[in-house]
Design a protein around this motif. Structure first.
Motif, mmCIF file in Angstrom:
data_model
loop_
_atom_site.group_PDB
_atom_site.id
_atom_site.type_symbol
_atom_site.label_atom_id
_atom_site.label_comp_id
_atom_site.label_asym_id
_atom_site.label_seq_id
_atom_site.Cartn_x
_atom_site.Cartn_y
_atom_site.Cartn_z
ATOM 1 N N ALA A 114 0.810 -1.225 0.000
ATOM 2 C CA ALA A 114 0.000 0.000 0.000
ATOM 3 C C ALA A 114 0.844 1.275 0.000
ATOM 4 O O ALA A 114 0.414 2.307 -0.515
ATOM 5 N N GLN A 126 -4.202 2.740 -7.295
ATOM 6 C CA GLN A 126 -3.612 2.022 -6.166
ATOM 7 C C GLN A 126 -4.587 2.031 -4.999
ATOM 8 O O GLN A 126 -4.687 3.022 -4.277
ATOM 9 N N HIS A 127 -5.344 0.973 -4.830
ATOM 10 C CA HIS A 127 -6.242 0.854 -3.678
ATOM 11 C C HIS A 127 -6.317 -0.622 -3.292
ATOM 12 O O HIS A 127 -5.874 -1.489 -4.061
#
Ligand code: NAD
Ligand code: ZN
Length: 359
Positions: free
Chosen positions: A180, A233-234
């Motif tokens: 992450a 980006q998740h």
């Protein structure tokens, strides 16, 4: 002859899976001189992940800075010598980090039991003995280093992997949450390594149904992660990219990488460019090899506003371009895959230099 495929022995996958590391190591702690070696990307020093590492009193931990250069044979030799002199033969080696750390951990496991410098073993099946137990925890997604049978190191003469069945991890823990915090550009470059693995795997003579089954799924996942409204980006996409990375790696292990990786190796060797970034620099100029995929790649670069410098070659000397061409030319397995067994009739060192001049 068909490849005799060596896969990872065990895989744990899922968000938060990192916390199973302690229990997994427990049963391995009686091996050899009863201690573990942790190789951790220095980025995690002082971060919350550091506190979650199941470090026992007898264990050793190395925080490695991999920002100055890609993994080297000297780096692996240094860690091996320090561990063996101070503590003996470890029960296992655990790598926590991106592709660079995966490669250091894999090489280190082998070098615990093989004499001399790791540079002696750069190549196919040169390693003489199996290494110690080794476990990988990737914190980036894309390289496929978590499953590949090679530990790529830069040595005094070449950038080349220690490649054999024993290189493959005994265990990996794929925890998508660990990715992450990867910065956006890096997320893209490493993710594109996976995309490019899939495109290269399918664009050559070694492609087959086995590679296709993994490659098509990996490519589908890459497209979900990098194209369209739900891209980015998740957490959901981090889960997808981690699986894509694994499948892309499996696809190319049973096929081969091609021209882009050959150019990329030259860029990394001469200028120390990171692998994913170097791939992106090269792929952008390889339309004659990869056709529409290059357009799709450019669209992804634009959509995610990724830094991709142009006209780098303007500042390169002829000597540097020649050196890169030498490195790239000496990767016959990649050219054979890309162009066929008679590749030497289709491609000269001068052609390679001309393509570098476009970058
Ligand atoms: P990397 O490991 O080189 O790391 C890139 C950057 O990301 C570093 O600055 C690192 O500190 C940082 N980073 C890593 N994880 C992070 C996180 N969770 N949060 C924030 N920052 C983080 O990058 P990579 O693209 O994963 O790996 C490239 C390396 O992998 C190259 O050395 C290449 O040769 C190797 N590689 C090996 C194989 C193989 O089959 N063995 C395949 C492809 C690439
Ligand atoms: Zn790659």
């Amino acid at each position: 002859m068909y490849k005799n495929f060596k896969n990872i022995e065990k895989v744990v996958y899922g968000r938060g899976a990192f916390d199973q590391l302690d229990a997994i190591l427990e049963v391995k702690r009686t091996l050899n001189d009863r201690f573990m070696v942790f190789i951790v990307d220095e980025y995690f020093k002082g971060k919350s992940l550091e506190k979650r590492i199941p470090l026992n009193q007898e264990d050793v931990i190395f925080f490695e800075n991999i920002d100055e250069h890609e993994p080297t044979t000297w780096q692996v030799d240094r860690i091996r010598d320090a561990v063996k002199q101070q503590k003996g033969l470890p029960s296992g080696v655990i790598g926590i980090g991106g592709g660079s750390i995966m490669d250091i951990a894999k090489a280190l496991s082998l070098m615990m039991t093989n004499e001399g410098s790791s540079s002696l073993y750069q190549g196919l099946n040169l390693v003489k003995k199996p290494g110690v137990y080794h476990l990988g925890v990737p914190t980036t997604a894309g390289t496929g280093a978590e499953c590949s049978m090679t530990a790529v190191l830069t040595g005094p003469e070449k950038k080349l992997g220690l490649k054999c069945d024993w290189t493959v991890f005994n265990q990996v823990i794929l925890d998508p949450d660990l990715t992450a915090t990867v910065p956006r550009n890096q997320w893209f470059y490493t993710g594109m390594d996976c995309y490019i693995h899939c495109i290269e795997s399918e664009s050559g003579i070694f492609y087959n149904e086995f590679s296709k089954a993994y490659g098509e799924q990996a490519l589908k996942l890459c497209r979900e992660v990098f194209t369209g409204e739900k891209s980015g980006q998740h957490p959901e996409n981090n889960e997808k990219l981690m699986v894509a990375s694994l499948f892309g790696g499996l696809s190319l292990t049973y096929s081969e990488v091609g021209a882009c990786h050959a150019f990329s190796y030259g860029l990394s060797f001469v200028f120390g460019m990171r692998h994913g970034y170097a791939n992106c620099i090269a792929f952008n100029h390889l339309k004659e090899f990869y056709g529409d995929a290059v357009e799709e790649f450019r669209e992804m670069v634009r959509y995610h506003r990724i830094d991709l410098p142009q006209q780098l070659s303007h500042s390169w000397t002829e000597e540097e371009i020649g050196k890169m061409a030498d490195v790239a030319y000496k990767l016959p397995h990649m050219w054979t895959h890309a162009l066929g067994h008679d590749w030497e009739k289709k491609l000269t060192r001068k052609d390679i230099m001309d393509i570098y001049r476009r970058m």
